[in-house]
Design a protein around this motif. Sequence first.
Motif, PDB file in Angstrom:
ATOM      1  N   ILE A 145     -16.665   6.742   6.228  1.00 17.48           N
ATOM      2  CA  ILE A 145     -16.470   5.404   6.772  1.00 17.48           C
ATOM      3  C   ILE A 145     -15.503   5.416   7.955  1.00 17.48           C
TER       4      ILE A 145
ATOM      5  N   ASN B 190     -20.263   5.642  15.170  1.00 22.53           N
ATOM      6  CA  ASN B 190     -21.694   5.869  15.360  1.00 22.53           C
ATOM      7  C   ASN B 190     -21.957   7.083  16.238  1.00 22.53           C
TER       8      ASN B 190
ATOM      9  N   ARG C 205     -25.732   5.347  12.166  1.00 29.01           N
ATOM     10  CA  ARG C 205     -25.290   3.976  12.435  1.00 29.01           C
ATOM     11  C   ARG C 205     -24.931   3.272  11.150  1.00 29.01           C
ATOM     12  N   LYS C 206     -24.247   2.152  11.278  1.00 24.03           N
ATOM     13  CA  LYS C 206     -23.987   1.277  10.141  1.00 24.03           C
ATOM     14  C   LYS C 206     -25.045   0.192  10.126  1.00 24.03           C
TER      15      LYS C 206
ATOM     16  N   TYR D 166     -24.468   2.728   5.254  1.00 21.41           N
ATOM     17  CA  TYR D 166     -24.307   3.763   6.271  1.00 21.41           C
ATOM     18  C   TYR D 166     -25.565   4.602   6.349  1.00 21.41           C
TER      19      TYR D 166
ATOM     20  N   THR E  98     -20.972   1.667   1.015  1.00 20.35           N
ATOM     21  CA  THR E  98     -19.601   1.939   1.429  1.00 20.35           C
ATOM     22  C   THR E  98     -18.870   2.773   0.392  1.00 20.35           C
TER      23      THR E  98
END
Lengths: 706, 90
Positions: free
Chosen positions: B22, B26, B59-60, B67, B80
């Motif tokens: 986390i 990106n 990417r998120k 994720y 997460t």
Amino acid sequence: MISSPRKVALIGNPNSGKTSLFNQLTGRHQHTSNYPGTTVNINVGKYELENGSTIDLIDFPGAYSFFATSADEKLNVEILIDEQSPHHPDLVLYIADVTQLDRHFLLASQVIDLGIPTVIILNMFDLIEPEKYDLKKVEKLFGVRVIPVSTRSGLNISTIIDTISSFYTNGSEDFVNDELLYKFDTVELSTINNTKQIINSDNPYLAKLISHHYKWLPFINNEQKANIESGNKETGFEDVHYQIKETMNRYQTIEPVLKSVYNYKESSNKLTDKIDNIITHRVLGPIIFFSVMLFIFQAIFSWATIPSDWVESGFSAISSLARHTMGAGWFTNLIVEGLIPGLAGVFVFLPQIIMLFFFIAILEESGYMSRVVFMFDTLLSKFGLNGRSIVSLISSGACAIPAIMSTRTISNFKERLITIMVAPLISCSARIPVYTALIGFVVPSTMSFMGFNAQGLAFMGLYLLGIVAALGSALVFKFILKNKDASYLLLELPEYKKPMIKNIFYYVSTRVSEFIKEAGKIILIVSMLLWFLASYGPGDAMQQAESQAISISKTKQMSDDQQDNLVASQKIEASYAGILGKFIEPIVKPLGYDWKMGIALITSFAAREVFVGTMATIYSIGSDQEDEIKLRDRMSQQVNPLTGKPIYSFATSLSLLLFYVFALQCLSTLAVTYKETKSIKWPIIQFTYMGTMAYLVSFIVYQYFS
Amino acid sequence: MKLKNIGILDKRMGLKEQKTIIDMINGEIGYIESFEKPIFTCKFYNLGMSPNAKVTLVRKAPFGGAYYVKINKTLVALRTIEAKSIIIKK
């Protein structure tokens, strides 16, 4: 021990091409069987070998390893450990995706260590350069035969068949590894010795697996469970710790060998990456998804009505034919007024259901659906659901029954339960005839709003209402229910690929047959029951009603048709159904309904679509033609004799409409909920909470608008 | 945009002891050091994650969510809480 019938299992990770291979080998000769004691369905197909003997090919649900959590994955463990299980195979075809390296081989090494005869099938071989792949190394590592194939190009499919034949002719020597891939440490060895004695088996790895899974394995009795538990405590065998140790060790053994077998290029599928840049984009992603959904539902509404009408007229024709060929009498009536409309009630939805599942199949097969799960997981988690629930929720737009069955990919019981509980709130195909019949009384057809047809918008509004209700109810359940297990996303996103028509075909036909089998049985029985309630009354009430109707018709000089219709409507009033309707009238009056609507409500509690047919009978338009337009005309003419105002006022109609949005009026859904949750508690709760919501909303709406 | 990203990166690497998925931005590439929660460990292995594996945060998700991660060649979606328990080498 070769059993009879002969059983060959297809085992492997999800996305390995296992089901493609299954479809290719079995073609039309497959059926779905329910594994006893569970709610998981297994696909079994027949394959005929050259020498004339047939084998049962069993497609196991995809799994990553024996340390599994979802119902699907647990089934692999259960069947492979239990030699008495009806699906326990003689031979395993283990399918691995050759482009995915070591990860696919974890489960393979576990299956082989169990001692079950195995062949490793390396699928997608057409995507690599075959000469550069060292097959011998893989064979040496696992000690069994390895066959490179491609389900797309057809490469070596026949070799698989030959290998199966050779297994049954020559025996299992080449198919079993003499050594175990995984080496036990001292704690494991002593645990294994304990468990071996308790379950009476010689197989060490089997004993280890049972030491892990004894708590939920159904064939371990309570005494054995207690003994294994104390044995584990004694030796210090901690479940999760040893799961991790075994998994890590297997990887450490397998990974270096597989890395040396082929020179895998670094780059993954560029096309997939490019597509995902757009599909999972923060803003574009959701927009694309909603557009796709809108397109699908719009397509279904426009295109499915035509074949639906064919089905309806088809059954009408059968009905008339039956009445002409069979004599008069109660049995003819049972068939023509009970059985045939019942069957029609099931089949008329097939076009919509088939179309929706066709589109969902394309989304799944192409790989898009997993991206949808990815995008919505966080949002759905806030409501106590899982990203995977979205597939069930979308499927409920066709029919909640296959949707509820598809929740078995959700590992966490609470998430799965909530999905099952709220799925029926999504407006299904059966509600459409009801919406169509009633919407004209709420929104005039000529009205438009911002250039859009107001009725169309209202329709969408009803769907939206279902979605909001589903999410809201999910939230409530989230806070009420306790969560025992961990919940996961951990979702593999497969590369995008062109959907194969054969796979789409089997995806759709499995779900359609689930619908027909589950809903069909119940709708048929209930239709016949309702025919009885509507055709018979206490004492001679029915004959009296008939003679009264005939004398009225003579006085008014009605035509034959009009007389028939009047007789029908008077009779239903005198029947058991009519009595029930009058009985519940006090309960439904606050919602704005009269006893006639009461009858329709009662009959619809079996299946919603029965509403239109029942209303048609009550309002004397003859139940042979379920013409919604005619029904609407007749309904609009209904006037309250006391007040002189129309019965189907805005308030009453809206109230009735909303009742159908929220109420659980589908016995088949309750039956499936019962099966999937293995408890009578949940269908009762489902029926009660949805019914209460429906009653309250209808009550408030009616009282406010009248 | 670029300056802002570098600032956040410095901040994260400086203040926290451990770096997890986390904390990546990106497109960033890293190598797995270890896993923090035993309950996820087996499942991570199942998806091809192991210590020293190369991981890219692609990417998120929209709505501030999951994720999208690439491990060697496998594409995986993580929550997460799952991403947080994968420790990345600094």
